[in-house]
Design an enzyme around this catalytic site. Structure first.
Site, mmCIF file in Angstrom:
data_model
loop_
_atom_site.group_PDB
_atom_site.id
_atom_site.type_symbol
_atom_site.label_atom_id
_atom_site.label_comp_id
_atom_site.label_asym_id
_atom_site.label_seq_id
_atom_site.Cartn_x
_atom_site.Cartn_y
_atom_site.Cartn_z
ATOM 1 N N HIS A 235 0.740 -1.195 -0.145
ATOM 2 C CA HIS A 235 -0.033 0.161 0.082
ATOM 3 C C HIS A 235 0.759 1.367 -0.109
ATOM 4 O O HIS A 235 0.265 2.300 -0.023
ATOM 5 C CB HIS A 235 -0.922 -0.009 1.319
HETATM 6 C C1 UD1 Z 1 -1.721 6.257 5.677
HETATM 7 C C2 UD1 Z 1 -0.421 6.714 6.215
HETATM 8 C C3 UD1 Z 1 0.622 5.780 6.019
HETATM 9 C C4 UD1 Z 1 0.338 4.222 6.629
HETATM 10 C C5 UD1 Z 1 -1.011 3.948 6.271
HETATM 11 C C6 UD1 Z 1 -1.641 2.854 7.034
HETATM 12 C C7 UD1 Z 1 0.337 9.081 6.229
HETATM 13 C C8 UD1 Z 1 1.260 10.045 5.182
HETATM 14 N N1 UD1 Z 1 0.239 7.874 5.633
HETATM 15 O O1 UD1 Z 1 -1.177 6.019 4.344
HETATM 16 O O2 UD1 Z 1 2.145 5.926 6.688
HETATM 17 O O3 UD1 Z 1 1.034 3.187 6.453
HETATM 18 O O4 UD1 Z 1 -1.943 5.088 6.458
HETATM 19 O O5 UD1 Z 1 -2.592 2.118 6.390
HETATM 20 O O6 UD1 Z 1 -0.187 9.497 7.112
HETATM 21 N N2 UD1 Z 1 -8.923 5.442 1.620
HETATM 22 C C9 UD1 Z 1 -9.989 5.146 1.738
HETATM 23 N N3 UD1 Z 1 -10.593 4.516 3.099
HETATM 24 C C10 UD1 Z 1 -10.076 5.326 4.245
HETATM 25 C C11 UD1 Z 1 -8.739 5.866 4.239
HETATM 26 C C12 UD1 Z 1 -8.087 6.102 2.783
HETATM 27 O O7 UD1 Z 1 -10.509 4.599 0.779
HETATM 28 O O8 UD1 Z 1 -10.451 5.020 5.066
HETATM 29 C C13 UD1 Z 1 -8.270 5.886 0.394
HETATM 30 C C14 UD1 Z 1 -8.356 7.272 -0.222
HETATM 31 O O9 UD1 Z 1 -8.680 6.947 -1.576
HETATM 32 C C15 UD1 Z 1 -7.137 7.871 0.051
HETATM 33 C C16 UD1 Z 1 -6.159 6.931 0.161
HETATM 34 O O10 UD1 Z 1 -6.779 5.894 0.409
HETATM 35 O O11 UD1 Z 1 -6.832 8.718 -0.738
HETATM 36 C C17 UD1 Z 1 -4.994 7.124 0.775
HETATM 37 O O12 UD1 Z 1 -5.238 7.561 2.247
HETATM 38 P P1 UD1 Z 1 -4.400 8.228 3.055
HETATM 39 O O13 UD1 Z 1 -4.836 8.228 4.464
HETATM 40 O O14 UD1 Z 1 -3.877 9.626 2.462
HETATM 41 O O15 UD1 Z 1 -2.903 7.427 3.403
HETATM 42 P P2 UD1 Z 1 -2.543 5.742 3.412
HETATM 43 O O16 UD1 Z 1 -2.065 5.434 1.876
HETATM 44 O O17 UD1 Z 1 -3.949 5.313 3.853
HETATM 45 N N1 UDP Z 2 -3.769 -5.349 9.170
HETATM 46 C C1 UDP Z 2 -5.067 -5.461 9.485
HETATM 47 N N2 UDP Z 2 -5.594 -6.197 8.484
HETATM 48 C C2 UDP Z 2 -5.209 -6.239 6.999
HETATM 49 C C3 UDP Z 2 -3.861 -5.885 6.861
HETATM 50 C C4 UDP Z 2 -3.060 -5.317 7.992
HETATM 51 O O1 UDP Z 2 -5.502 -5.472 10.482
HETATM 52 O O2 UDP Z 2 -6.099 -6.507 6.093
HETATM 53 C C5 UDP Z 2 -2.853 -4.849 10.259
HETATM 54 C C6 UDP Z 2 -1.432 -5.535 10.504
HETATM 55 O O3 UDP Z 2 -1.785 -6.487 11.348
HETATM 56 C C7 UDP Z 2 -0.661 -4.236 11.025
HETATM 57 C C8 UDP Z 2 -1.244 -3.004 10.898
HETATM 58 O O4 UDP Z 2 -2.219 -3.399 10.056
HETATM 59 O O5 UDP Z 2 -0.802 -4.016 12.578
HETATM 60 C C9 UDP Z 2 -0.251 -2.426 9.730
HETATM 61 O O6 UDP Z 2 -0.932 -1.323 9.242
HETATM 62 P P1 UDP Z 2 -0.532 -0.681 7.511
HETATM 63 O O7 UDP Z 2 0.064 -1.852 6.865
HETATM 64 O O8 UDP Z 2 -1.758 -0.281 6.965
HETATM 65 O O9 UDP Z 2 0.502 0.606 8.047
HETATM 66 P P2 UDP Z 2 2.060 0.696 8.384
HETATM 67 O O10 UDP Z 2 2.393 -0.199 9.602
HETATM 68 O O11 UDP Z 2 2.665 0.353 7.160
HETATM 69 O O12 UDP Z 2 1.975 2.055 8.869
#
Ligand code: UD1
Ligand code: UDP
Length: 362
Positions: free
Chosen positions: A205
């Site tokens: 992601h």
């Molecule tokens: C964010 C964090 C990242 C973390 C990730 C965990 C930052 C800079 N990034 O990235 O460090 O690893 O969360 O999962 O803070 N979207 C949905 N539903 C949601 C949230 C997001 O559909 O509930 C979609 C939207 O299209 C959005 C995109 O995901 O534009 C990205 O979401 P965003 O919160 O900007 O960043 P993440 O990739 O989730």
């Molecule tokens: N995770 C979850 N469901 C999923 C994928 C990941 O609950 O389908 C959990 C996983 O166990 C871990 C956390 O999400 O604790 C990691 O989050 P993510 O990869 O979104 O963010 P990052 O750690 O890269 O910031």
């Protein structure tokens, strides 16, 4: 001591859950601020429900947007809350935009900031998270570094040693608190048609990987080759960001790659524990693979979790298709006898002990 706890994304909810549980069990004066950065049911509510966390007192409803906009909205709204509540300390966790905004707002109001999972560095400023980590660390009063290695990163930036506390990572606490429950939930395997120890688990992601069509294509090609070589299904609980980008670039998933919606934390722990191998670009998943003794291949060129490389639970494959196959074939055979470097599940106790004793001594 009045404590404000900031959460807003999937990993923050999971890694803050032991801290919230501690505050609740010890009847401390605390409240939760949810930034609203994650709002889809399976990135947010499912976790809050499953982990039995109390309702947030404030929901900032920041939602999605550019980095500037998302950070600005949280900064603006969190400041208002902090002025009203005037807590003694604001606790933030990790490296999201909510962490940056929370740390910035609190420090300018002269409210103490505790950064949990402090001092991690990938030394790659192309990652938005790296910028968030650096700024949050420099704004924080208490830096809870998970390992001695992470503490060294802080010292290299001249962060004062008396502010850095090596505590372990609260993810170990969260895994230990939930793994038994997770392993009892067998239905995830029948629902996904997966057999234990006969599948590879994938998460993908990161902005750098999925927002770049060439890089995303390269990774998908690597996964295609891997399926052809090993004949093992690759289960992919897909993050909405990756799903959106696949659609934008009109990319199809190769054979053997089974896309499913994000799972709950308990189901994901169970899937991790019983996987033959984990492929990921997630930070938390690299840690969990290490804790659960499942070999991991990281689809990145660097990691802010170098401890996993040192103990041998993880390898950096980058995004080159042949390298993905080569590293996977190597890691699948590896001995799972490494030692988890992220602590013994007492990180929360240590963090709260430090905060409470430092408050009482004033
Ligand atoms: C964010 C964090 C990242 C973390 C990730 C965990 C930052 C800079 N990034 O990235 O460090 O690893 O969360 O999962 O803070 N979207 C949905 N539903 C949601 C949230 C997001 O559909 O509930 C979609 C939207 O299209 C959005 C995109 O995901 O534009 C990205 O979401 P965003 O919160 O900007 O960043 P993440 O990739 O989730
Ligand atoms: N995770 C979850 N469901 C999923 C994928 C990941 O609950 O389908 C959990 C996983 O166990 C871990 C956390 O999400 O604790 C990691 O989050 P993510 O990869 O979104 O963010 P990052 O750690 O890269 O910031």
């Amino acid at each position: 001591m009045k404590i404000a706890i900031v959460v807003g994304t999937r990993p923050e909810i999971i890694k803050m859950s032991p801290v919230i549980r501690y505050c609740k069990d010890h009847k401390l004066d605390f409240f939760i601020i949810h930034t609203g950065q994650h709002y889809s049911y399976n990135l947010d509510k499912v976790l809050l429900e499953e982990l039995g966390l109390p309702e947030a007192r404030y929901h900032l409803e920041a939602g999605s947007g550019s980095h500037g906009r998302q950070t600005a909205v949280i900064l603006d709204r969190i400041e208002e809350v902090l002025v009203k509540e005037n807590p003694h300390i604001v606790l933030v966790q990790g490296d999201t935009n909510g962490v940056l905004a929370g740390a910035l707002a609190a420090s300018k109001l002269h409210i103490k900031v505790g950064h949990i999972e402090a001092c991690l560095r990938s030394y790659d400023k192309l990652m938005p998270e790296e910028i968030n980590r650096i700024i949050a660390d420099h704004a924080a009063d208490y830096l809870f570094a998970p390992t001695e290695d992470s503490k060294k990163n802080g010292l290299k930036e001249n962060l004062p040693e008396n502010r850095i506390f090596v505590t372990g990572n609260t993810i170990v606490d969260a895994v230990f608190q939930n793994i038994k429950l997770a392993e009892g939930r067998e239905d995830i395997f029948s629902r996904l048609g997966a057999k234990k120890d006969e599948y590879i688990l994938l998460t993908l992601h990161r902005q750098e990987n999925v927002d770049d069509p060439n890089r995303l294509k390269e990774i998908l090609h690597g996964l295609e080759l891997l399926y052809r070589e090993l004949g093992m299904n690759i289960i992919y609980p897909i993050h909405p960001r990756a799903q959106k980008m696949l659609k934008t670039f009109n990319l199809k998933l190769p054979e053997g790659l089974i896309m499913v919606p994000p799972t709950s934390f308990l189901d994901f722990l169970n899937l991790e524990k019983n996987a033959k191998l984990i492929l990921t670009d997630s930070g938390g998943v690299q840690e969990e693979a290490c804790i659960l003794k499942v070999p991991c291949v990281t689809l990145r060129y660097n990691t802010e979790r170098p401890e996993t490389l040192s103990v041998g639970s993880n390898i950096l494959a980058g995004t080159d298709p042949r390298k993905i196959v080569e590293c996977s074939k190597m890691m699948i055979k590896t001995n799972r006898d490494w030692k988890n470097p992220f602590g013994n599940g007492q990180a929360t106790e240590k963090i709260m002990g430090i905060l409470l004793s430092s408050h009482l001594s004033k």
